[in-house]
Design a protein around this motif. Structure first.
Motif, PDB file in Angstrom:
ATOM      1  N   ALA A 233      62.396  87.365  66.817  1.00  0.00           N
ATOM      2  CA  ALA A 233      61.886  88.132  67.957  1.00  0.00           C
ATOM      3  C   ALA A 233      60.487  87.707  68.371  1.00  0.00           C
ATOM      4  CB  ALA A 233      61.900  89.629  67.624  1.00  0.00           C
ATOM      5  N   GLN A 234      59.743  87.076  67.462  1.00  0.00           N
ATOM      6  CA  GLN A 234      58.404  86.605  67.793  1.00  0.00           C
ATOM      7  C   GLN A 234      58.419  85.245  68.465  1.00  0.00           C
ATOM      8  OE1 GLN A 234      56.815  86.867  63.794  1.00  0.00           O
ATOM      9  NE2 GLN A 234      55.594  88.666  64.285  1.00  0.00           N
ATOM     10  N   VAL A 235      59.482  84.488  68.254  1.00  0.00           N
ATOM     11  CA  VAL A 235      59.564  83.130  68.806  1.00  0.00           C
ATOM     12  C   VAL A 235      60.426  83.093  70.058  1.00  0.00           C
ATOM     13  CG1 VAL A 235      60.288  80.752  68.343  1.00  0.00           C
ATOM     14  CG2 VAL A 235      59.148  82.091  66.550  1.00  0.00           C
ATOM     15  N   LEU A 236      61.565  83.768  70.019  1.00  0.00           N
ATOM     16  CA  LEU A 236      62.467  83.762  71.171  1.00  0.00           C
ATOM     17  C   LEU A 236      62.085  84.886  72.129  1.00  0.00           C
ATOM     18  CD1 LEU A 236      65.863  82.981  69.396  1.00  0.00           C
ATOM     19  CD2 LEU A 236      64.232  81.403  70.459  1.00  0.00           C
ATOM     20  N   THR A 237      60.869  84.811  72.619  1.00  0.00           N
ATOM     21  CA  THR A 237      60.367  85.800  73.570  1.00  0.00           C
ATOM     22  C   THR A 237      60.770  85.393  74.988  1.00  0.00           C
ATOM     23  OG1 THR A 237      58.282  84.623  73.899  1.00  0.00           O
ATOM     24  CG2 THR A 237      58.372  86.231  72.089  1.00  0.00           C
ATOM     25  N   PRO A 238      60.777  86.343  75.924  1.00  0.00           N
ATOM     26  CA  PRO A 238      61.113  85.975  77.309  1.00  0.00           C
ATOM     27  C   PRO A 238      60.243  84.846  77.852  1.00  0.00           C
ATOM     28  CG  PRO A 238      61.146  88.357  77.055  1.00  0.00           C
ATOM     29  CD  PRO A 238      60.618  87.801  75.761  1.00  0.00           C
ATOM     30  N   GLU A 239      58.950  84.867  77.518  1.00  0.00           N
ATOM     31  CA  GLU A 239      58.035  83.847  78.042  1.00  0.00           C
ATOM     32  C   GLU A 239      58.353  82.462  77.478  1.00  0.00           C
ATOM     33  OE1 GLU A 239      56.538  87.835  78.399  1.00  0.00           O
ATOM     34  OE2 GLU A 239      57.079  86.703  76.587  1.00  0.00           O
ATOM     35  N   LEU A 240      58.537  82.372  76.150  1.00  0.00           N
ATOM     36  CA  LEU A 240      58.799  81.075  75.527  1.00  0.00           C
ATOM     37  C   LEU A 240      60.178  80.536  75.896  1.00  0.00           C
ATOM     38  CD1 LEU A 240      57.226  81.575  71.970  1.00  0.00           C
ATOM     39  CD2 LEU A 240      56.394  80.091  73.810  1.00  0.00           C
ATOM     40  N   VAL A 241      61.172  81.416  75.945  1.00  0.00           N
ATOM     41  CA  VAL A 241      62.523  80.968  76.283  1.00  0.00           C
ATOM     42  C   VAL A 241      62.577  80.465  77.719  1.00  0.00           C
ATOM     43  CG1 VAL A 241      64.910  81.725  76.611  1.00  0.00           C
ATOM     44  CG2 VAL A 241      63.662  82.402  74.555  1.00  0.00           C
ATOM     45  N   LEU A 242      61.935  81.187  78.639  1.00  0.00           N
ATOM     46  CA  LEU A 242      61.919  80.759  80.029  1.00  0.00           C
ATOM     47  C   LEU A 242      61.125  79.465  80.186  1.00  0.00           C
ATOM     48  CD1 LEU A 242      62.711  81.336  82.963  1.00  0.00           C
ATOM     49  CD2 LEU A 242      60.604  82.678  83.184  1.00  0.00           C
ATOM     50  N   GLY A 243      59.991  79.378  79.487  1.00  0.00           N
ATOM     51  CA  GLY A 243      59.127  78.213  79.634  1.00  0.00           C
ATOM     52  C   GLY A 243      59.705  76.934  79.063  1.00  0.00           C
ATOM     53  N   HIS A 244      60.490  77.037  77.991  1.00  0.00           N
ATOM     54  CA  HIS A 244      60.977  75.830  77.319  1.00  0.00           C
ATOM     55  C   HIS A 244      62.473  75.582  77.489  1.00  0.00           C
ATOM     56  CE1 HIS A 244      57.127  75.034  75.369  1.00  0.00           C
ATOM     57  NE2 HIS A 244      57.037  76.331  75.175  1.00  0.00           N
ATOM     58  N   GLY A 246      64.230  77.307  80.263  1.00  0.00           N
ATOM     59  CA  GLY A 246      64.591  77.658  81.624  1.00  0.00           C
ATOM     60  C   GLY A 246      65.607  78.777  81.706  1.00  0.00           C
ATOM     61  N   MET A 247      65.590  79.663  80.699  1.00  0.00           N
ATOM     62  CA  MET A 247      66.549  80.759  80.638  1.00  0.00           C
ATOM     63  C   MET A 247      65.812  82.083  80.454  1.00  0.00           C
ATOM     64  SD  MET A 247      69.649  79.430  80.842  1.00  0.00           S
ATOM     65  CE  MET A 247      70.821  80.518  80.027  1.00  0.00           C
ATOM     66  N   ASP A 248      66.461  83.154  80.909  1.00  0.00           N
ATOM     67  CA  ASP A 248      65.975  84.501  80.606  1.00  0.00           C
ATOM     68  C   ASP A 248      66.664  84.982  79.341  1.00  0.00           C
ATOM     69  OD1 ASP A 248      64.190  84.899  82.714  1.00  0.00           O
ATOM     70  OD2 ASP A 248      65.790  85.526  84.078  1.00  0.00           O
ATOM     71  N   VAL A 249      65.972  85.818  78.566  1.00  0.00           N
ATOM     72  CA  VAL A 249      66.569  86.398  77.373  1.00  0.00           C
ATOM     73  C   VAL A 249      66.403  87.911  77.431  1.00  0.00           C
ATOM     74  CG1 VAL A 249      64.421  86.075  76.030  1.00  0.00           C
ATOM     75  CG2 VAL A 249      66.605  86.421  74.840  1.00  0.00           C
ATOM     76  N   PHE A 250      67.460  88.614  77.065  1.00  0.00           N
ATOM     77  CA  PHE A 250      67.448  90.064  77.019  1.00  0.00           C
ATOM     78  C   PHE A 250      67.929  90.492  75.642  1.00  0.00           C
ATOM     79  CE2 PHE A 250      68.421  88.567  81.260  1.00  0.00           C
ATOM     80  CZ  PHE A 250      67.496  89.245  82.043  1.00  0.00           C
ATOM     81  N   TYR A 251      67.302  91.526  75.101  1.00  0.00           N
ATOM     82  CA  TYR A 251      67.685  92.033  73.782  1.00  0.00           C
ATOM     83  C   TYR A 251      68.419  93.363  73.949  1.00  0.00           C
ATOM     84  CZ  TYR A 251      64.956  88.439  71.477  1.00  0.00           C
ATOM     85  OH  TYR A 251      64.493  87.225  71.029  1.00  0.00           O
ATOM     86  N   LEU A 252      69.620  93.399  73.424  1.00  0.00           N
ATOM     87  CA  LEU A 252      70.450  94.590  73.530  1.00  0.00           C
ATOM     88  C   LEU A 252      70.753  95.127  72.139  1.00  0.00           C
ATOM     89  CD1 LEU A 252      73.043  93.287  76.165  1.00  0.00           C
ATOM     90  CD2 LEU A 252      70.914  94.534  76.590  1.00  0.00           C
ATOM     91  N   VAL A 263      70.753  88.019  74.421  1.00  0.00           N
ATOM     92  CA  VAL A 263      71.662  87.545  75.458  1.00  0.00           C
ATOM     93  C   VAL A 263      70.865  86.645  76.389  1.00  0.00           C
ATOM     94  CG1 VAL A 263      73.181  88.204  77.361  1.00  0.00           C
ATOM     95  CG2 VAL A 263      73.056  89.638  75.314  1.00  0.00           C
ATOM     96  N   PHE A 264      71.392  85.444  76.661  1.00  0.00           N
ATOM     97  CA  PHE A 264      70.670  84.460  77.468  1.00  0.00           C
ATOM     98  C   PHE A 264      71.396  84.266  78.792  1.00  0.00           C
ATOM     99  CE2 PHE A 264      69.744  83.722  73.063  1.00  0.00           C
ATOM    100  CZ  PHE A 264      68.382  83.478  73.040  1.00  0.00           C
ATOM    101  N   GLU A 265      70.599  84.156  79.851  1.00  0.00           N
ATOM    102  CA  GLU A 265      71.179  83.995  81.183  1.00  0.00           C
ATOM    103  C   GLU A 265      70.213  83.188  82.027  1.00  0.00           C
ATOM    104  OE1 GLU A 265      73.491  83.435  83.325  1.00  0.00           O
ATOM    105  OE2 GLU A 265      74.482  85.338  82.866  1.00  0.00           O
ATOM    106  N   SER A 266      70.763  82.397  82.959  1.00  0.00           N
ATOM    107  CA  SER A 266      69.898  81.638  83.852  1.00  0.00           C
ATOM    108  C   SER A 266      69.197  82.599  84.802  1.00  0.00           C
ATOM    109  CB  SER A 266      70.709  80.613  84.646  1.00  0.00           C
ATOM    110  OG  SER A 266      71.603  81.263  85.520  1.00  0.00           O
ATOM    111  N   PRO A 267      67.962  82.314  85.182  1.00  0.00           N
ATOM    112  CA  PRO A 267      67.235  83.237  86.078  1.00  0.00           C
ATOM    113  C   PRO A 267      67.981  83.514  87.368  1.00  0.00           C
ATOM    114  CG  PRO A 267      65.738  81.623  85.130  1.00  0.00           C
ATOM    115  CD  PRO A 267      67.121  81.194  84.745  1.00  0.00           C
ATOM    116  N   ARG A 268      68.652  82.504  87.925  1.00  0.00           N
ATOM    117  CA  ARG A 268      69.370  82.705  89.190  1.00  0.00           C
ATOM    118  C   ARG A 268      70.468  83.745  89.017  1.00  0.00           C
ATOM    119  NH1 ARG A 268      71.709  77.515  92.136  1.00  0.00           N
ATOM    120  NH2 ARG A 268      69.455  77.195  92.297  1.00  0.00           N
ATOM    121  N   GLN A 269      71.253  83.596  87.914  1.00  0.00           N
ATOM    122  CA  GLN A 269      72.324  84.549  87.673  1.00  0.00           C
ATOM    123  C   GLN A 269      71.780  85.922  87.307  1.00  0.00           C
ATOM    124  OE1 GLN A 269      75.588  84.128  88.158  1.00  0.00           O
ATOM    125  NE2 GLN A 269      75.118  82.102  88.986  1.00  0.00           N
ATOM    126  N   ALA A 270      70.675  85.937  86.578  1.00  0.00           N
ATOM    127  CA  ALA A 270      70.100  87.215  86.162  1.00  0.00           C
ATOM    128  C   ALA A 270      69.613  88.022  87.358  1.00  0.00           C
ATOM    129  CB  ALA A 270      68.951  86.967  85.189  1.00  0.00           C
TER     130      ALA A 270
END
Length: 286
Positions: A233-244, A246-252, A263-270
């Protein structure tokens, strides 16, 4: 989005350092693949190496296995420099499972797993047999031991490769994309097997959604540099995942579990507008 709760207590209890990567730089054909990477891996840690394609994951894994030598810096295991360790002694410390294991299909599973005993030339026949039986049992292959390798499914062959590595009785297990080309359920089964191992396990993973199933620590590489390390949770943050990536990450939250799933999704689809889906019962009534 509300921050995901950070699990500060890892699944395993690391203590003494096993691996240390000391300011390693690696060049291949005059091209820099890794640049000044330093990493300390404590005993018992389960670590996922992640990063976009070309980030240096496989090269770092091969350096840690002693298959490659750093252009600068050094890699130590148990305080000893890998570059100075004789191959037999290194094989007693490290076992490697490659992405594509080259095996003879006519080998029986039991004989293939027994190849892991090669470094233990002083062991007795009984010791070798015990190690092979134990490895087969840990990988749930007892009933497969007389089967030919070519008759196994992809997931069963991968478990056989892990069993062969465990029969080696190493301190550290290294795996390069162990779930590649496996179906979803088999991927989960392989990672569940690795998560249960009471030893140091380091795996380069491509599927970020599976990291939480296996790893208590994550190392993120990008452009040959170590960008972040810590619990998932400290590494796979929304900022790092998007920056490296190119995906959004959501925690459910997982139902009936005290943890979250990524859960990972492309920004366009998100950001796409929601689709009004008609429930099946209403659709039949129309």
């Amino acid at each position: 989005m509300a921050p995901i709760p950070v699990q500060n207590s890892p699944l395993h209890a690391p203590s003494e350092p096993v691996f240390q990567v000391h300011a390693v730089t690696f060049l291949r054909q005059q091209k820099q693949v890794l640049n000044g990477v330093s990493l300390t891996v404590p005993f018992g840690a389960h670590i996922a190496l992640v990063g976009p394609n070309g980030s240096g994951k496989t090269s770092l894994l091969q350096l840690m296995a002693g298959r490659l030598r750093p252009s600068q810096g050094r890699v130590t295991v148990g305080g000893q420099d890998l570059a100075t360790l004789p191959s037999l002694q290194r094989a007693r410390q490290l076992a490697v499972v490659h992405q594509h294991e080259q095996v003879h299909g006519q080998l029986r599973v039991r004989d293939y797993v027994a190849l892991g005993r090669t470094p233990h030339i002083e062991a007795s026949k009984a010791q070798n047999a015990h190690a092979v039986c134990t490895a087969l049992a840990r990988c749930h292959l007892d009933s497969f031991q007389d089967r030919l390798l070519r008759t196994l499914s992809g997931g069963e062959q991968q478990r056989a490769a892990i069993a062969r590595a465990l029969a080696q009785e190493p301190r550290v297990l290294l795996l390069d994309e162990p779930t590649n080309h496996l179906d979803l359920r088999t991927r989960a089964d392989v990672l569940d097997l690795l998560a249960e191992l009471d030893m140091t396990v380091i795996a380069a993973l491509h599927e970020l959604s599976l990291v939480h199933r296996f790893a208590d620590q994550v190392v993120l590489l990008s452009d040959g540099q170590l960008v972040a390390e810590g619990v998932p949770a400290q590494v796979l943050t929304p900022e790092l995942v998007l920056g490296h990536f190119g995906m959004d990450v959501f925690y459910l939250p997982l139902p009936h579990h005290d943890r979250h799933v990524a859960v990972f999704e492309s920004p366009r689809q998100a950001q796409a507008p929601a689709v009004n889906v008609i429930p099946l019962e209403k659709e039949r009534a129309l």
